[in-house]
Write an enzyme that holds these catalytic residues in place. Sequence first.
Site, PDB file in Angstrom:
ATOM      1  N   PHE A 125       0.393  -1.235   1.161  1.00  0.00           N
ATOM      2  CA  PHE A 125       0.290   0.071   1.811  1.00  0.00           C
ATOM      3  C   PHE A 125      -0.971   0.765   1.293  1.00  0.00           C
ATOM      4  CE2 PHE A 125       1.542   4.474   2.711  1.00  0.00           C
ATOM      5  CZ  PHE A 125       1.992   4.328   4.012  1.00  0.00           C
ATOM      6  N   ASP A 196       6.713  -1.543  -5.831  1.00  0.00           N
ATOM      7  CA  ASP A 196       6.938  -0.445  -4.896  1.00  0.00           C
ATOM      8  C   ASP A 196       8.153  -0.849  -4.052  1.00  0.00           C
ATOM      9  OD1 ASP A 196       6.982   1.113  -2.572  1.00  0.00           O
ATOM     10  OD2 ASP A 196       4.807   1.283  -2.448  1.00  0.00           O
ATOM     11  N   TYR A 221      12.946   9.126   1.572  1.00  0.00           N
ATOM     12  CA  TYR A 221      13.092   9.550   2.981  1.00  0.00           C
ATOM     13  C   TYR A 221      13.348   8.414   3.958  1.00  0.00           C
ATOM     14  CZ  TYR A 221       8.106   8.777   2.028  1.00  0.00           C
ATOM     15  OH  TYR A 221       6.916   8.256   1.568  1.00  0.00           O
ATOM     16  N   LYS A 222      13.284   7.169   3.492  1.00  0.00           N
ATOM     17  CA  LYS A 222      13.504   6.052   4.433  1.00  0.00           C
ATOM     18  C   LYS A 222      14.993   5.708   4.465  1.00  0.00           C
ATOM     19  CE  LYS A 222       8.877   4.209   3.511  1.00  0.00           C
ATOM     20  NZ  LYS A 222       8.182   4.546   4.742  1.00  0.00           N
ATOM     21  N   ARG A 369       7.484  -1.808  15.379  1.00  0.00           N
ATOM     22  CA  ARG A 369       8.341  -1.973  14.200  1.00  0.00           C
ATOM     23  C   ARG A 369       9.704  -1.316  14.451  1.00  0.00           C
ATOM     24  NH1 ARG A 369       6.784   0.560   8.350  1.00  0.00           N
ATOM     25  NH2 ARG A 369       7.239   2.457   9.498  1.00  0.00           N
TER      26      ARG A 369
HETATM   27  C1  LIG Z   1       5.129   0.969   0.888  1.00  0.00           C
HETATM   28  C2  LIG Z   1       4.778   2.418   0.767  1.00  0.00           C
HETATM   29  N1  LIG Z   1       4.172   2.844  -0.342  1.00  0.00           N
HETATM   30  C3  LIG Z   1       3.804   4.131  -0.494  1.00  0.00           C
HETATM   31  C4  LIG Z   1       4.047   5.067   0.487  1.00  0.00           C
HETATM   32  C5  LIG Z   1       3.587   6.479   0.297  1.00  0.00           C
HETATM   33  O1  LIG Z   1       4.650   7.330   0.003  1.00  0.00           O
HETATM   34  P1  LIG Z   1       4.478   8.887  -0.294  1.00  0.00           P
HETATM   35  O2  LIG Z   1       3.968   9.534   0.947  1.00  0.00           O
HETATM   36  O3  LIG Z   1       5.877   9.347  -0.620  1.00  0.00           O
HETATM   37  O4  LIG Z   1       3.564   9.051  -1.436  1.00  0.00           O
HETATM   38  C6  LIG Z   1       4.704   4.661   1.670  1.00  0.00           C
HETATM   39  C7  LIG Z   1       4.986   5.629   2.735  1.00  0.00           C
HETATM   40  O5  LIG Z   1       5.579   5.356   3.736  1.00  0.00           O
HETATM   41  C8  LIG Z   1       5.063   3.299   1.808  1.00  0.00           C
HETATM   42  O6  LIG Z   1       5.656   2.852   2.916  1.00  0.00           O
END
Ligand SMILES: Cc1ncc(COP(=O)(O)O)c(C=O)c1O
Length: 410
Positions: A125, A196, A221-222, A369
């Site tokens: 990500f 992560d 939040y997911k 997705r």
């Molecule tokens: C795999 C992954 N890492 C990091 C993040 C970033 O998260 P945040 O906005 O809470 O910092 C996301 C956001 O969807 C994500 O899917």
Amino acid sequence: MSTRDECVALDATDALAPLRDEFTLNEHEIYLDGNSLGPVSRAVSKRVNEVINEQWGHGLVRSWNDAGWMAMPTRLGDRLAPLIGAKPGEVLVADTLTFMLAKLIGGALDQRKDRYVVLTDAANFHSDLYIVQAMASRAGRPITVKAIERSALEGELSEDVALVMLTHVDFRSGEMLDLKGITTKVHDVGALMLWDLAHSAGAVPLDVEGANVDFAAGCGYKYLNGGPGSPGFLYVRKSWQGVLENPLPGWLGHARPFDFESEYVPAKGMQAFVTSSPSIVALAALDGALDVWERASMEQVRVKSLRLTDLFIELVEARLPDVFDIATPRDHAKRASQVALRHAESYGIVQALIERGVVGDFRDPDIARFGFTPLYLRFVDVFDAVEILVEVMNTELYRDAKFAQRNAVT
Ligand SMILES: Cc1ncc(COP(=O)(O)O)c(C=O)c1O
């Protein structure tokens, strides 16, 4: 091929089916985006209202003491711990995920001062890539961050590597990596492992303890349904506590915050990873969202999740042969709780589906997705969603010009 009646029958015997009533879902809409933002539950509304109307409304500043606000980051961490296979006292709920990663990366790099390489996944990500680069460049020594192909990981592991940081479930394809196998290989060269778990927590059973994971973080939040921008979580294995330092120290991580000392002395345990005032209303939402897990085990969720994703893949292949490239692994051991369909027109397809009441999302460059969340999704929803997808494809509705306009959030 599975029929609609068979799906209805599966729903009738599904032990998780009653939980659907706990969530607010739009009638006539099939929500396949709980992997991006989970829906609100009744317990969330209740807890948030309590905090606003009673604790904040009447208790005001006294509630920091009387309503247990100060302890919320660690108390919620303890509630969340079983979902990732951690013990009480090993998880903290506070900032959002990127901040959590920053704390863990910064702390970890200080524990391997004689090493100069960080490995991560080129397909990680983007926020993870930005923050690892930023923290490495501020580590006080030259560090090379190598964003590599996942398959090259073993070859890159050496005694130069300080830290490996990977996302357990690929946000695009939904491919799930081998938590234990990779962690073991990373430890074999003396490096540290940071995972992560954004697309894993609440989606698949996890055993961070059994996998000997050093550090992990995820978001609320997911699949945890804590609400937009919900605080995330951070895991620090017990043996690292008191050793790993928080590179972003703040007063509420101090051993004695109300002594107002000018020198930082970390609190014991996970409290040391708190930086600033906890977001009480947001924490209350996540607290409420966690109630549903008292009625569902991760094992039950996993069984149903695989059935739902199997069903979706089966129906898409049967009804739309050769239309999509299914990017998600068929192998259950490598599949989490989402299915990614590749198609050159995916953006328009997702927009057309949303208009027809099937909510998924698009990920650049060509991924449609779909998240499958067993707490509130029915087998019949999967069947109906594929029917609508067939219609969108056969009528070429997705070609309508109105679906070409890119929204800020895709
Ligand atoms: C795999 C992954 N890492 C990091 C993040 C970033 O998260 P945040 O906005 O809470 O910092 C996301 C956001 O969807 C994500 O899917």
